[in-house]
Write a protein that holds these residues in place. Structure first.
Motif, PDB file in Angstrom:
ATOM      1  N   PRO A   8       0.639  -1.287  -0.094  1.00 19.99           N
ATOM      2  CA  PRO A   8      -0.024   0.121   0.128  1.00 19.99           C
ATOM      3  C   PRO A   8       1.028   1.250   0.246  1.00 19.99           C
ATOM      4  N   PHE A  11       0.021   4.677  -1.860  1.00 20.21           N
ATOM      5  CA  PHE A  11      -0.874   5.540  -1.270  1.00 20.21           C
ATOM      6  C   PHE A  11      -0.034   6.580  -0.464  1.00 20.21           C
ATOM      7  N   LEU A  12       1.063   6.515  -0.340  1.00 21.15           N
ATOM      8  CA  LEU A  12       1.925   7.570   0.510  1.00 21.15           C
ATOM      9  C   LEU A  12       2.353   8.600  -0.379  1.00 21.15           C
ATOM     10  N   PHE A  76      -3.668  -2.790   6.897  1.00 17.57           N
ATOM     11  CA  PHE A  76      -4.231  -1.557   6.273  1.00 17.57           C
ATOM     12  C   PHE A  76      -5.698  -1.345   6.207  1.00 17.57           C
ATOM     13  N   ARG A  77      -5.933  -0.178   7.110  1.00 22.08           N
ATOM     14  CA  ARG A  77      -7.453   0.171   7.361  1.00 22.08           C
ATOM     15  C   ARG A  77      -8.396  -1.014   7.615  1.00 22.08           C
ATOM     16  N   ASP A  82      -3.800  -4.801   2.875  1.00 21.84           N
ATOM     17  CA  ASP A  82      -4.377  -3.958   1.754  1.00 21.84           C
ATOM     18  C   ASP A  82      -4.854  -4.950   0.755  1.00 21.84           C
ATOM     19  N   ALA A  83      -6.170  -4.797   0.453  1.00 21.45           N
ATOM     20  CA  ALA A  83      -6.872  -5.744  -0.488  1.00 21.45           C
ATOM     21  C   ALA A  83      -6.162  -5.694  -1.954  1.00 21.45           C
ATOM     22  N   GLY A  84      -5.680  -4.824  -2.565  1.00 24.71           N
ATOM     23  CA  GLY A  84      -4.877  -4.716  -3.657  1.00 24.71           C
ATOM     24  C   GLY A  84      -3.744  -5.678  -3.523  1.00 24.71           C
ATOM     25  N   VAL A  86      -3.321  -8.192  -1.416  1.00 23.11           N
ATOM     26  CA  VAL A  86      -3.740  -9.677  -1.321  1.00 23.11           C
ATOM     27  C   VAL A  86      -4.122 -10.120  -2.708  1.00 23.11           C
ATOM     28  N   ARG A 169       5.766   2.467  10.457  1.00 24.50           N
ATOM     29  CA  ARG A 169       5.297   1.281   9.933  1.00 24.50           C
ATOM     30  C   ARG A 169       5.159   1.148   8.337  1.00 24.50           C
ATOM     31  N   TRP A 170       4.910   2.351   7.805  1.00 25.17           N
ATOM     32  CA  TRP A 170       4.942   2.474   6.234  1.00 25.17           C
ATOM     33  C   TRP A 170       6.335   2.577   5.557  1.00 25.17           C
TER      34      TRP A 170
ATOM     35  N   PHE B 116     -15.128   4.689   7.630  1.00 24.81           N
ATOM     36  CA  PHE B 116     -14.349   3.822   8.071  1.00 24.81           C
ATOM     37  C   PHE B 116     -13.202   4.627   8.996  1.00 24.81           C
ATOM     38  N   LEU B 135      -1.923   8.911   3.930  1.00 16.26           N
ATOM     39  CA  LEU B 135      -2.112   7.951   2.740  1.00 16.26           C
ATOM     40  C   LEU B 135      -3.549   8.188   1.740  1.00 16.26           C
ATOM     41  N   HIS B 136      -3.124   8.173   0.523  1.00 12.84           N
ATOM     42  CA  HIS B 136      -4.363   8.549  -0.419  1.00 12.84           C
ATOM     43  C   HIS B 136      -5.472   7.344  -0.280  1.00 12.84           C
ATOM     44  N   ASN B 145     -11.100  -1.762  -4.103  1.00 14.00           N
ATOM     45  CA  ASN B 145      -9.780  -1.350  -4.388  1.00 14.00           C
ATOM     46  C   ASN B 145      -9.699  -1.723  -6.184  1.00 14.00           C
ATOM     47  N   MET B 147      -7.829  -3.106  -8.108  1.00 11.56           N
ATOM     48  CA  MET B 147      -7.315  -4.479  -8.373  1.00 11.56           C
ATOM     49  C   MET B 147      -8.511  -5.319  -8.341  1.00 11.56           C
TER      50      MET B 147
END
Lengths: 187, 187
Positions: A8, A11-12, A76-77, A82-84, A86, A169-170, B116, B135-136, B145, B147
């Motif tokens: 993720p 997204f930074l 991630f959230r 992060d879903a992408g 995964v 952590r990022w 969220f 983070l965006h 997401n 993906m």
């Protein structure tokens, strides 16, 4: 070896700095890090009228060309990665190529899910946990959903977890480098 | 056609009832629904000393044998779909077989992520959104997401979303049946 850098950090606000740091670590170990936003030859993406779909198609093209993948599985959230990321891990596992994962926390998945759910999480008579709607919580002592840990294990790939201060952590890449080293040793 | 039924309903206390309802709908349309917990010939799983890994290996074996996959993408413990389901969707897309998705909400991903995050989500000068760490937030008007939406679109697979009362969202199969119908028409 071309290694796709899933995670993720795209997204930074300083994504390109983190990408450069990961690329430099890969180079030190004799590998080439490929960041999702790197350019790639992908005529379908160039022809796509939709920007988001072009991004998808380029990410897919990168993964198909890469020799291996390292996934940033820092939660991630929500309790999971992060879903992408995964999605991309599952994709690369299906291609049969080496995969590795790392996360900048050592808190197990069940505990993360319980703190996410808060007081709505409750004990079952069998000792397991469920959420407020009665849906079971995985409690295998794993890092994340069993498909994630399982994909890495089935592929013989490392999963490095390390406790890192939340603010770092990022960007802390110690676990990333350890995962890279283990991947290169086993691949 | 054997269709793998990916989704977090494996965690429901009445998972087998939902599985049976999905199987019955598939049968009505001339297809065979394969639930993750169905038995499958998998010697590696039988030989695994670890129960969780055996589950992973059986799920993977099911997906490898299936002709198509329908993913329940209803958001699960966070803004995105269940991590295991997302992994399986990416896996099947890499195998190049038909995939479909459905979700029992029509709230877009950006809005779900904003609610969220709560008050920590903030506007950027360019009009986009970021979380409390900068983070965006993806804001393509997609369901999840990119993906996930992208994998379905690239595969030519349907993504059916439907507004369902929260209490019914794990068991209402109207969107599932619509996704199945569209998958069978296009595959």
């Amino acid at each position: 070896m071309q290694i796709y850098l899933a995670g993720p950090e795209v997204f930074l606000p300083d994504a390109e700095d983190v990408a450069n740091a990961k690329r430099a670590i890969c180079a030190r170990h004799g590998a080439t890090g490929v960041f999702p936003t790197d350019p790639v030859h992908c005529p379908e993406a160039d022809a796509s009228p939709e920007g988001w779909l072009a991004i998808y198609l380029r990410n897919e093209a990168h993964i198909r060309r890469a020799d291996a993948l390292i996934a940033n599985l820092t939660p991630f959230r929500g309790p999971s990665a992060d879903a992408g990321t995964v999605y991309e891990l599952g994709f690369m596992r299906a291609l049969g190529r080496p995969v590795a994962g790392y996360a900048n926390t050592r808190t197990p998945f069940t505990e993360r899910t319980r703190s996410f759910l808060g007081p709505s999480a409750r004990r079952r008579p069998d000792g397991g946990w469920e959420d407020g709607e009665g849906l079971h919580l995985e409690s295998f002592g794993l890092h994340d959903n069993l498909m994630i840990d399982g994909g890495l294990r089935a592929a013989g790939g490392p999963l490095v977890t390390r406790e890192v201060a939340e603010a770092d952590r990022w960007r802390d890449l110690t676990a990333f480098e350890a995962a890279l080293r283990a991947l290169l040793k086993s691949a």
